[in-house]
Design a protein around this motif. Sequence first.
Motif, PDB file in Angstrom:
ATOM      1  N   CYS A  98      -4.490  -3.607  -4.343  1.00  0.00           N
ATOM      2  CA  CYS A  98      -5.366  -4.365  -3.447  1.00  0.00           C
ATOM      3  C   CYS A  98      -5.419  -5.837  -3.831  1.00  0.00           C
ATOM      4  O   CYS A  98      -5.470  -6.710  -2.963  1.00  0.00           O
ATOM      5  CB  CYS A  98      -6.767  -3.761  -3.441  1.00  0.00           C
ATOM      6  SG  CYS A  98      -6.852  -2.203  -2.551  1.00  0.00           S
ATOM      7  N   PRO A 110       0.817  -1.228   0.000  1.00  0.00           N
ATOM      8  CA  PRO A 110       0.000   0.000   0.000  1.00  0.00           C
ATOM      9  C   PRO A 110       0.844   1.269   0.000  1.00  0.00           C
ATOM     10  O   PRO A 110       0.452   2.277  -0.605  1.00  0.00           O
ATOM     11  CB  PRO A 110      -0.814  -0.101   1.289  1.00  0.00           C
ATOM     12  CG  PRO A 110      -0.786  -1.522   1.662  1.00  0.00           C
ATOM     13  CD  PRO A 110       0.503  -2.075   1.158  1.00  0.00           C
ATOM     14  N   ASN A 157      -2.197  -7.340  -2.620  1.00  0.00           N
ATOM     15  CA  ASN A 157      -2.270  -7.503  -1.172  1.00  0.00           C
ATOM     16  C   ASN A 157      -3.151  -8.686  -0.787  1.00  0.00           C
ATOM     17  O   ASN A 157      -2.841  -9.425   0.145  1.00  0.00           O
ATOM     18  CB  ASN A 157      -2.784  -6.226  -0.523  1.00  0.00           C
ATOM     19  CG  ASN A 157      -1.852  -5.720   0.538  1.00  0.00           C
ATOM     20  OD1 ASN A 157      -0.772  -6.249   0.749  1.00  0.00           O
ATOM     21  ND2 ASN A 157      -2.278  -4.685   1.211  1.00  0.00           N
ATOM     22  N   THR A 191      -4.907   1.308  -7.725  1.00  0.00           N
ATOM     23  CA  THR A 191      -5.528   0.903  -6.461  1.00  0.00           C
ATOM     24  C   THR A 191      -6.041  -0.526  -6.532  1.00  0.00           C
ATOM     25  O   THR A 191      -5.831  -1.319  -5.605  1.00  0.00           O
ATOM     26  CB  THR A 191      -6.675   1.867  -6.104  1.00  0.00           C
ATOM     27  OG1 THR A 191      -6.152   3.195  -6.027  1.00  0.00           O
ATOM     28  CG2 THR A 191      -7.320   1.499  -4.802  1.00  0.00           C
ATOM     29  N   GLY A 217     -10.673  -4.749   1.381  1.00  0.00           N
ATOM     30  CA  GLY A 217      -9.945  -3.759   0.584  1.00  0.00           C
ATOM     31  C   GLY A 217     -10.125  -3.960  -0.906  1.00  0.00           C
ATOM     32  O   GLY A 217     -10.382  -3.001  -1.647  1.00  0.00           O
ATOM     33  N   ILE A 218      -9.993  -5.205  -1.385  1.00  0.00           N
ATOM     34  CA  ILE A 218     -10.144  -5.438  -2.828  1.00  0.00           C
ATOM     35  C   ILE A 218     -11.593  -5.231  -3.266  1.00  0.00           C
ATOM     36  O   ILE A 218     -11.858  -4.714  -4.355  1.00  0.00           O
ATOM     37  CB  ILE A 218      -9.621  -6.814  -3.258  1.00  0.00           C
ATOM     38  CG1 ILE A 218      -9.705  -6.956  -4.771  1.00  0.00           C
ATOM     39  CG2 ILE A 218     -10.379  -7.938  -2.665  1.00  0.00           C
ATOM     40  CD1 ILE A 218      -8.466  -7.284  -5.435  1.00  0.00           C
ATOM     41  N   ALA A 250     -12.050  -1.492  -3.503  1.00  0.00           N
ATOM     42  CA  ALA A 250     -11.320  -0.944  -4.650  1.00  0.00           C
ATOM     43  C   ALA A 250     -12.055  -1.225  -5.962  1.00  0.00           C
ATOM     44  O   ALA A 250     -12.163  -0.344  -6.817  1.00  0.00           O
ATOM     45  CB  ALA A 250      -9.910  -1.517  -4.700  1.00  0.00           C
TER      46      ALA A 250
END
Length: 108
Positions: A34, A10, A37, A30, A83-84, A87
């Motif tokens: 994500c 990030p 991650n 982004t 998070g994904i 996004a």
Amino acid sequence: MIVIVILLVPLVATGLVCIPANRRWAPGMTVVACAANFILAFWMAAEVSKGHTVVSPVHVGMLKWIAVDGLSALIVLLIALVGITAAIFSFGYMAYDSLSSSRLRLYY
């Protein structure tokens, strides 16, 4: 090592999003960050579930205290999933908003 990479992805993505460029640069970066991650968090959770110990290889200052057990691997995986999802949703949602490029970069 994977713990440090999960923390750095990030940070690197934030630096890349701050580069003034095309309007489409920030949302794509982004989503890619994500996704990376999430993949790393899934890999880390799989390693922990196999019984392997995931510990930070760097032993300087507070970094010597970074270790991952089953519960923390699950929490990291859930945070990466949220998070994904956010996004991907914001990629489509912000495409219809009339923000300037600088404000859009600030959002991402």
